[in-house]
Design a protein around this motif. Structure first.
Motif, mmCIF file in Angstrom:
data_model
loop_
_atom_site.group_PDB
_atom_site.id
_atom_site.type_symbol
_atom_site.label_atom_id
_atom_site.label_comp_id
_atom_site.label_asym_id
_atom_site.label_seq_id
_atom_site.Cartn_x
_atom_site.Cartn_y
_atom_site.Cartn_z
ATOM 1 N N PHE A 164 -2.619 -6.077 -4.779
ATOM 2 C CA PHE A 164 -3.282 -7.368 -4.616
ATOM 3 C C PHE A 164 -2.807 -8.137 -3.396
ATOM 4 C CE2 PHE A 164 -5.605 -10.934 -6.621
ATOM 5 C CZ PHE A 164 -6.663 -10.201 -7.122
ATOM 6 N N VAL A 165 -1.659 -7.764 -2.837
ATOM 7 C CA VAL A 165 -1.212 -8.447 -1.624
ATOM 8 C C VAL A 165 -2.177 -8.160 -0.472
ATOM 9 C CG1 VAL A 165 0.671 -8.666 0.046
ATOM 10 C CG2 VAL A 165 1.193 -8.468 -2.379
ATOM 11 N N LEU A 218 -1.588 -21.390 -12.973
ATOM 12 C CA LEU A 218 -2.645 -20.398 -13.152
ATOM 13 C C LEU A 218 -2.173 -19.025 -12.694
ATOM 14 C CD1 LEU A 218 -5.609 -19.858 -13.925
ATOM 15 C CD2 LEU A 218 -6.222 -20.396 -11.558
ATOM 16 N N VAL A 219 -1.485 -19.000 -11.562
ATOM 17 C CA VAL A 219 -0.942 -17.738 -11.047
ATOM 18 C C VAL A 219 0.077 -17.160 -12.023
ATOM 19 C CG1 VAL A 219 0.546 -16.784 -9.252
ATOM 20 C CG2 VAL A 219 -1.389 -18.235 -8.623
ATOM 21 N N LEU A 220 0.937 -18.015 -12.574
ATOM 22 C CA LEU A 220 1.933 -17.545 -13.544
ATOM 23 C C LEU A 220 1.253 -16.994 -14.796
ATOM 24 C CD1 LEU A 220 4.656 -20.332 -13.246
ATOM 25 C CD2 LEU A 220 4.797 -17.977 -12.421
ATOM 26 N N ALA A 221 0.146 -17.619 -15.190
ATOM 27 C CA ALA A 221 -0.599 -17.114 -16.345
ATOM 28 C C ALA A 221 -1.184 -15.738 -16.052
ATOM 29 C CB ALA A 221 -1.713 -18.097 -16.721
ATOM 30 N N PHE A 222 -1.730 -15.557 -14.833
ATOM 31 C CA PHE A 222 -2.237 -14.240 -14.443
ATOM 32 C C PHE A 222 -1.126 -13.194 -14.497
ATOM 33 C CE2 PHE A 222 -5.867 -16.105 -11.663
ATOM 34 C CZ PHE A 222 -6.665 -16.192 -12.785
ATOM 35 N N TRP A 223 0.057 -13.570 -14.022
ATOM 36 C CA TRP A 223 1.190 -12.639 -14.039
ATOM 37 C C TRP A 223 1.607 -12.330 -15.480
ATOM 38 C CZ3 TRP A 223 6.187 -14.008 -15.815
ATOM 39 C CH2 TRP A 223 7.141 -12.992 -15.683
ATOM 40 N N TRP A 224 1.620 -13.349 -16.325
ATOM 41 C CA TRP A 224 2.024 -13.170 -17.723
ATOM 42 C C TRP A 224 1.105 -12.178 -18.432
ATOM 43 C CZ3 TRP A 224 6.073 -14.383 -20.724
ATOM 44 C CH2 TRP A 224 5.931 -14.299 -22.107
ATOM 45 N N PHE A 225 -0.190 -12.260 -18.138
ATOM 46 C CA PHE A 225 -1.154 -11.350 -18.763
ATOM 47 C C PHE A 225 -1.370 -10.087 -17.946
ATOM 48 C CE2 PHE A 225 -2.360 -15.450 -20.726
ATOM 49 C CZ PHE A 225 -2.290 -15.070 -22.061
ATOM 50 N N VAL A 259 0.828 -1.199 0.000
ATOM 51 C CA VAL A 259 0.000 0.000 0.000
ATOM 52 C C VAL A 259 0.866 1.254 0.000
ATOM 53 C CG1 VAL A 259 -1.626 1.367 1.367
ATOM 54 C CG2 VAL A 259 -1.992 -1.083 1.065
ATOM 55 N N LYS A 260 1.921 1.248 0.813
ATOM 56 C CA LYS A 260 2.750 2.437 0.974
ATOM 57 C C LYS A 260 3.658 2.699 -0.215
ATOM 58 C CE LYS A 260 1.470 3.812 5.075
ATOM 59 N NZ LYS A 260 0.848 5.147 5.283
ATOM 60 N N THR A 261 4.258 1.658 -0.766
ATOM 61 C CA THR A 261 5.306 1.858 -1.766
ATOM 62 C C THR A 261 5.105 1.096 -3.061
ATOM 63 O OG1 THR A 261 6.716 0.021 -1.009
ATOM 64 C CG2 THR A 261 6.952 2.128 0.130
ATOM 65 N N ARG A 262 4.153 0.162 -3.109
ATOM 66 C CA ARG A 262 3.974 -0.748 -4.243
ATOM 67 C C ARG A 262 5.258 -1.544 -4.512
ATOM 68 N NH1 ARG A 262 -0.593 1.137 -3.685
ATOM 69 N NH2 ARG A 262 -2.138 1.328 -5.350
ATOM 70 N N ARG A 263 6.058 -1.735 -3.486
ATOM 71 C CA ARG A 263 7.299 -2.494 -3.616
ATOM 72 C C ARG A 263 7.384 -3.490 -2.467
ATOM 73 N NH1 ARG A 263 6.888 0.550 -7.271
ATOM 74 N NH2 ARG A 263 8.503 1.583 -8.509
ATOM 75 N N VAL A 264 7.547 -4.781 -2.783
ATOM 76 C CA VAL A 264 7.761 -5.807 -1.769
ATOM 77 C C VAL A 264 9.070 -6.511 -2.128
ATOM 78 C CG1 VAL A 264 6.874 -7.878 -0.654
ATOM 79 C CG2 VAL A 264 5.281 -6.135 -1.457
ATOM 80 N N PHE A 281 -1.669 -9.884 -12.390
ATOM 81 C CA PHE A 281 -0.952 -9.817 -11.121
ATOM 82 C C PHE A 281 0.367 -9.093 -11.345
ATOM 83 C CE2 PHE A 281 -2.725 -14.097 -9.350
ATOM 84 C CZ PHE A 281 -3.910 -13.465 -9.030
ATOM 85 N N GLY A 282 0.855 -8.464 -10.275
ATOM 86 C CA GLY A 282 2.204 -7.942 -10.294
ATOM 87 C C GLY A 282 3.191 -9.027 -9.897
ATOM 88 N N GLY A 283 4.468 -8.699 -9.960
ATOM 89 C CA GLY A 283 5.506 -9.674 -9.623
ATOM 90 C C GLY A 283 5.426 -10.147 -8.188
#
Length: 332
Positions: free
Chosen positions: A304-305, A78-85, A25-30, A88-90
């Protein structure tokens, strides 16, 4: 609380996901290192419980093998497919991959004579429960944005995915610009890419707005650009040696082509990594909007986290939201 040691160790995801949600939320970086301990724990628990299932009854062996196969062979791809398209973020993808490895089966907890999770599914793949909970909770986000904009009288075709902000707030905003000179868009320039561009030139958005015609000319690109960084907010503009950025005069003559307004193509060609899928045309359109409009529509995106954290907590307590709803409707 009564539970097996592996299931107790799995509860470590709660504080880790909670911290990651706050950070997102704060930085969009994990940071990537966030997931390494959980991934290592998942490997150990898979080995331990795999051995227990192997030495157990034939039913236990088959049940564990099937649920693990679904978790690692269906949920993870499925998660990797969501990320590919780019759904989802990394960080989101890494977190879900950890979930797929750490929760192939339902954990069991007993708290004050309550057996948790309460709502199980027929398949019994807990990572799938966390995924569906997360998607359902994430779907509430656009509805909340829409309601907030409607209550404030802010109406637009993008009011369910964005919010209007003042131009001077853009340097601290995350997400995408939802406007181009031709109108609204769902795929405007990423604001992180705009920050990278400004740092590369050693300029602020206010300075660019004051002298837009000058800085639109590619001949004004700096002879020695600054490191662009990754576009994160709250970063002091410094050179690689740690000294403060000197806002040097731009070169009078440049090798930049005349048909490259803002030097957008030169910027993207000069940096050693991508800028979140930004194209020269997209960056030019975004800059043209930002130097002319006082308020712009911005999509903050879905960190999304956050629904993942909430979805995991709900899964560990109540269980599967979708399956529970289907049971209430007599469909499960």
């Amino acid at each position: 609380m009564d539970a097996s040691i592996p299931d107790l160790l799995r509860l470590l995801v709660v504080p880790v996901f909670g911290w990651a949600a706050w950070r997102d939320v704060k930085t969009r970086r994990v940071p990537n290192r966030t997931w390494y301990p959980l991934a290592a724990l998942a490997v150990v628990l898979l080995a331990v419980e795999g051995w227990q299932a192997w030495t157990g009854t034939p039913y236990e062996t088959r049940a564990f093998a099937l649920r693990t196969a679904i978790s690692l062979g269906f949920v993870a791809p499925l998660v990797l497919a969501f990320w590919w398209f780019r759904a989802f973020g990394g960080a989101d993808a890494k977190a879900f991959l950890v979930v797929a490895a750490l929760f192939p089966t339902y954990p069991t907890y007993e708290v004050l004579n309550w057996a948790l999770p309460h709502q199980h599914t027929t398949v019994g793949v807990f990572s799938l429960t966390i995924l569906t909970n997360t998607v359902l909770l994430g779907a509430l986000y656009p509805l909340a944005v829409l309601a907030r904009n409607a209550a404030a009288g802010r109406f637009s075709s993008v009011m369910f995915v964005g919010k209007p902000v003042s131009w001077d707030a853009v340097p601290d905003e995350h997400g995408r610009l939802l406007e181009t000179p031709d109108g609204v868009t769902r795929n405007g320039v990423d604001l992180d890419a705009v920050r990278m561009y400004l740092r590369w030139r050693g300029l602020t958005l206010a300075e660019v707005r004051e002298r837009a015609d000058r800085f639109r000319d590619p001949a004004t690109l700096p002879a020695d650009p600054n490191p662009p960084g990754d576009g994160s907010t709250g970063v002091e503009e410094v050179r690689t040696d740690g000294g403060a950025v000197e806002r040097s005069e731009t070169v009078g003559e440049s090798d930049a082509p005349d048909d490259d307004p803002w030097g957008a193509a030169a910027f993207l060609a000069d940096i050693d990594h991508g800028a979140y899928g930004t194209t020269p045309e997209g960056l030019r359109d975004g800059l043209d909007v930002l130097v002319t409009e006082d308020r712009v529509w911005v999509s903050p995106g879905i960190p999304f986290v956050v629904p993942l954290f909430v979805g995991t907590v709900v899964a560990l307590t109540y269980g599967d939201l979708l399956f529970g709803a289907l049971e209430l409707l007599g469909l499960a």
